[in-house]
Write an enzyme that holds these catalytic residues in place. Sequence first.
Site, PDB file in Angstrom:
ATOM      1  N   HIS A  22      -7.422  -4.459  -4.062  1.00 44.18           N
ATOM      2  CA  HIS A  22      -7.731  -3.196  -4.727  1.00 44.18           C
ATOM      3  C   HIS A  22      -9.102  -2.720  -4.279  1.00 44.18           C
ATOM      4  O   HIS A  22     -10.012  -3.513  -4.093  1.00 44.18           O
ATOM      5  CB  HIS A  22      -7.737  -3.380  -6.255  1.00 44.18           C
ATOM      6  CG  HIS A  22      -7.631  -2.094  -6.994  1.00 44.18           C
ATOM      7  ND1 HIS A  22      -8.707  -1.270  -7.206  1.00 44.18           N
ATOM      8  CD2 HIS A  22      -6.557  -1.474  -7.523  1.00 44.18           C
ATOM      9  CE1 HIS A  22      -8.304  -0.193  -7.862  1.00 44.18           C
ATOM     10  NE2 HIS A  22      -7.012  -0.285  -8.065  1.00 44.18           N
ATOM     11  N   ASP A  41       0.668  -3.122  -9.129  1.00 43.56           N
ATOM     12  CA  ASP A  41       1.929  -2.840  -8.426  1.00 43.56           C
ATOM     13  C   ASP A  41       2.729  -4.097  -8.133  1.00 43.56           C
ATOM     14  O   ASP A  41       3.912  -4.023  -7.835  1.00 43.56           O
ATOM     15  CB  ASP A  41       1.628  -2.087  -7.125  1.00 43.56           C
ATOM     16  CG  ASP A  41       1.107  -0.695  -7.427  1.00 43.56           C
ATOM     17  OD1 ASP A  41      -0.059  -0.414  -7.123  1.00 43.56           O
ATOM     18  OD2 ASP A  41       1.858   0.086  -8.042  1.00 43.56           O
TER      19      ASP A  41
HETATM   20  C1  SDX Z   1      -3.043   1.324  -6.547  1.00 41.43           C
HETATM   21  O1  SDX Z   1      -7.519   3.425  -6.454  1.00 41.43           O
HETATM   22  C2  SDX Z   1      -6.793   3.084  -7.504  1.00 41.43           C
HETATM   23  O2  SDX Z   1      -7.242   3.052  -8.616  1.00 41.43           O
HETATM   24  C3  SDX Z   1      -5.364   2.760  -7.146  1.00 41.43           C
HETATM   25  C4  SDX Z   1      -4.501   2.277  -8.316  1.00 41.43           C
HETATM   26  C5  SDX Z   1      -4.366   3.346  -9.392  1.00 41.43           C
HETATM   27  O3  SDX Z   1      -4.126   2.972 -10.535  1.00 41.43           O
HETATM   28  O4  SDX Z   1      -4.391   4.571  -9.009  1.00 41.43           O
HETATM   29  O5  SDX Z   1      -5.083   1.112  -8.876  1.00 41.43           O
HETATM   30  C6  SDX Z   1      -3.085   1.943  -7.859  1.00 41.43           C
HETATM   31  O6  SDX Z   1      -2.944   2.035  -5.577  1.00 41.43           O
HETATM   32  C7  SDX Z   1      -3.210  -0.187  -6.428  1.00 41.43           C
HETATM   33  C8  SDX Z   1      -3.239  -0.652  -4.935  1.00 41.43           C
HETATM   34  C9  SDX Z   1      -1.791  -0.690  -4.437  1.00 41.43           C
HETATM   35  N1  SDX Z   1      -1.782  -0.960  -2.959  1.00 41.43           N
HETATM   36  C10 SDX Z   1      -1.330  -2.119  -2.469  1.00 41.43           C
HETATM   37  O7  SDX Z   1      -1.008  -3.100  -3.163  1.00 41.43           O
HETATM   38  C11 SDX Z   1      -1.243  -2.138  -0.942  1.00 41.43           C
HETATM   39  C12 SDX Z   1      -1.828  -3.447  -0.414  1.00 41.43           C
HETATM   40  N2  SDX Z   1      -3.300  -3.426  -0.656  1.00 41.43           N
HETATM   41  C13 SDX Z   1      -4.146  -3.085   0.468  1.00 41.43           C
HETATM   42  O8  SDX Z   1      -3.588  -2.132   1.345  1.00 41.43           O
HETATM   43  C14 SDX Z   1      -5.601  -2.839   0.047  1.00 41.43           C
HETATM   44  O9  SDX Z   1      -5.978  -3.922  -0.706  1.00 41.43           O
HETATM   45  C15 SDX Z   1      -5.983  -1.573  -0.680  1.00 41.43           C
HETATM   46  C16 SDX Z   1      -5.521  -0.362   0.036  1.00 41.43           C
HETATM   47  C17 SDX Z   1      -5.414  -1.596  -2.073  1.00 41.43           C
HETATM   48  C18 SDX Z   1      -7.512  -1.558  -0.794  1.00 41.43           C
HETATM   49  O10 SDX Z   1      -7.990  -1.399   0.474  1.00 41.43           O
HETATM   50  P1  SDX Z   1      -9.559  -1.385   0.768  1.00 41.43           P
HETATM   51  O11 SDX Z   1     -10.380  -1.381  -0.462  1.00 41.43           O
HETATM   52  O12 SDX Z   1      -9.809  -0.302   1.770  1.00 41.43           O
HETATM   53  O13 SDX Z   1      -9.778  -2.806   1.352  1.00 41.43           O
HETATM   54  P2  SDX Z   1      -9.819  -3.121   2.867  1.00 41.43           P
HETATM   55  O14 SDX Z   1      -8.608  -2.563   3.529  1.00 41.43           O
HETATM   56  O15 SDX Z   1     -11.172  -2.735   3.371  1.00 41.43           O
HETATM   57  O16 SDX Z   1      -9.649  -4.725   2.869  1.00 41.43           O
HETATM   58  C19 SDX Z   1     -10.774  -5.594   2.819  1.00 41.43           C
HETATM   59  C20 SDX Z   1     -10.299  -6.864   3.537  1.00 41.43           C
HETATM   60  C21 SDX Z   1      -9.765  -6.589   4.941  1.00 41.43           C
HETATM   61  O17 SDX Z   1      -9.880  -7.793   5.687  1.00 41.43           O
HETATM   62  P3  SDX Z   1     -11.226  -7.994   6.623  1.00 41.43           P
HETATM   63  O18 SDX Z   1     -11.342  -6.726   7.489  1.00 41.43           O
HETATM   64  O19 SDX Z   1     -12.376  -8.143   5.654  1.00 41.43           O
HETATM   65  O20 SDX Z   1     -10.945  -9.229   7.435  1.00 41.43           O
HETATM   66  O21 SDX Z   1      -9.182  -7.420   2.816  1.00 41.43           O
HETATM   67  C22 SDX Z   1      -8.018  -7.378   3.644  1.00 41.43           C
HETATM   68  C23 SDX Z   1      -8.294  -6.384   4.741  1.00 41.43           C
HETATM   69  O22 SDX Z   1      -7.556  -6.696   5.893  1.00 41.43           O
HETATM   70  N3  SDX Z   1      -6.920  -6.949   2.767  1.00 41.43           N
HETATM   71  C24 SDX Z   1      -5.710  -7.484   2.773  1.00 41.43           C
HETATM   72  C25 SDX Z   1      -5.009  -6.837   1.749  1.00 41.43           C
HETATM   73  N4  SDX Z   1      -5.808  -5.933   1.168  1.00 41.43           N
HETATM   74  C26 SDX Z   1      -6.987  -5.996   1.810  1.00 41.43           C
HETATM   75  N5  SDX Z   1      -5.139  -8.462   3.547  1.00 41.43           N
HETATM   76  C27 SDX Z   1      -3.840  -8.751   3.271  1.00 41.43           C
HETATM   77  N6  SDX Z   1      -3.102  -8.178   2.285  1.00 41.43           N
HETATM   78  C28 SDX Z   1      -3.661  -7.206   1.506  1.00 41.43           C
HETATM   79  N7  SDX Z   1      -2.945  -6.659   0.549  1.00 41.43           N
END
Ligand code: SDX
Length: 431
Positions: free
Chosen positions: A309, A366
Amino acid sequence: MGTAGETVRLLLGGKEYELPVRIGTEGNRAIDVGQLYAMTGHITLDEGYANTGTTMSTICYVDGEKGVLRYRGYRIEALAEQCDFTETAYLLIFGELPTADQLEDFRGNIRRHTLLHEGMKTIYDGFPPYAHPMAILSAVVGALAIYDKEFNDPRDVTQRRLAIYRMLAKMPTIAAFSYKRSIGQPYIYPQNHLTYCQNFLNMMFAVPSEKYSMDVDFVDALNLLLILHADHGQNCSTSTVRMVGSSNVNLFSTISAGVCALWGALHGGANEACIDMLETILADGRNLGKYIDKAKDPNDPFRLMGFGHRVYKNYDPRAKVCKSICGRLLDRFAGDDPMFELAKELEEIALSDPYFVQRKLFPNIDFYSGIIYRILGIPKEMFTVLFALGRLPGWIAHWREMHLSPDKRIHRPRQLYTGHTEREIVPLIKR
Ligand code: SDX
């Protein structure tokens, strides 16, 4: 909030500038750069707005480090325990929990607008059977700007209030009709003696030829899920609602834009994507290790849907409530569904694997909501529609707060241009 008289100093090109510091009611702090460009000719740059506040708001407070979520000062856990969805919607939109009379009046104003104009049913007829319900939802919600055009002016207080009631009232009907269209069953009309959640489940699962009795645990689970989804600050879809609504377009077109933003797999589409992911893993010999490795591989775009998140770097408090609902329903209904077993195993691994723990990638709302919707018999393609149903009061609350703000202006961010400098056109014959 006023500034505390505190400022930050900026040294730029040998000159010193002072910028005010704003302090929120929870001690959260912001450097106000509202005059930065006028003072310095510089803008800020912040891809994805990870460090940028776009407004001041009194609606929702999220502390990502402590895993805290409050609507208008009330903890999400308390609202889930003590209130119902229409009560929570009233709180988000109007700022206070309603009295019994206010709540009855609010519910009555919603009940009397649950029907759609009969002409709107022809819109559904134009969609192919494979149309995704989120595409249908954004299209039909947008069509309210045609059928309800007398409520299109957001600056007119009466039109604004009636548009809010009509939007809240018609969203469940529009959503349920899109499901019935997709399975070729007749539309079930709203029954105004039912509660908001009962009405939706009835429109979704009743058929004209049989009496439909709904399970009280299903109604309670839906009520809780809608409360948990009702608002979340300046998330992607709510920021979209504020952006689009800032042009003074009508509420219906604004909500339609919010629906489109929510559909994305990184946002509200994650609940459907999470079930897709679990189905893929099951179909691939339940090879969980392979997918954990893929999620950890920086060169692989695969992500564990339902984990991580932008804001919560602890635990998503909504996920905790969801998890307990999930447990109760699984005990009653899951049987030996392999998907639920897989989900529990995936959660255990993610909560112990250093990759996820170091990046604080906990299960978010989710992850569990998709599993609960599956138990309720909601088809996967409708999961994000349910998210939209829940998030609607939050979208409306932010839209109304923006229109009530004396500082409202059209959202128009700037950019840092990195393209070509000026150049002459080479005539086609010479290119
Ligand atoms: C919702 O914003 C809100 O409030 C949203 C929400 C709401 O109520 O409106 O809470 C609802 O959208 C919840 C989120 C639902 N999405 C998912 O479950 C999709 C999977 N999650 C990821 O895509 C991700 O965690 C996000 C999009 C939710 C957050 O992305 P960020 O904050 O931009 O984090 P990031 O991509 O910069 O990740 C940081 C690190 C990275 O690795 P490094 O570059 O540090 O090596 O964490 C890794 C990412 O690769 N990472 C994941 C991951 N999420 C982040 N690796 C594997 N699986 C994941 N799910």
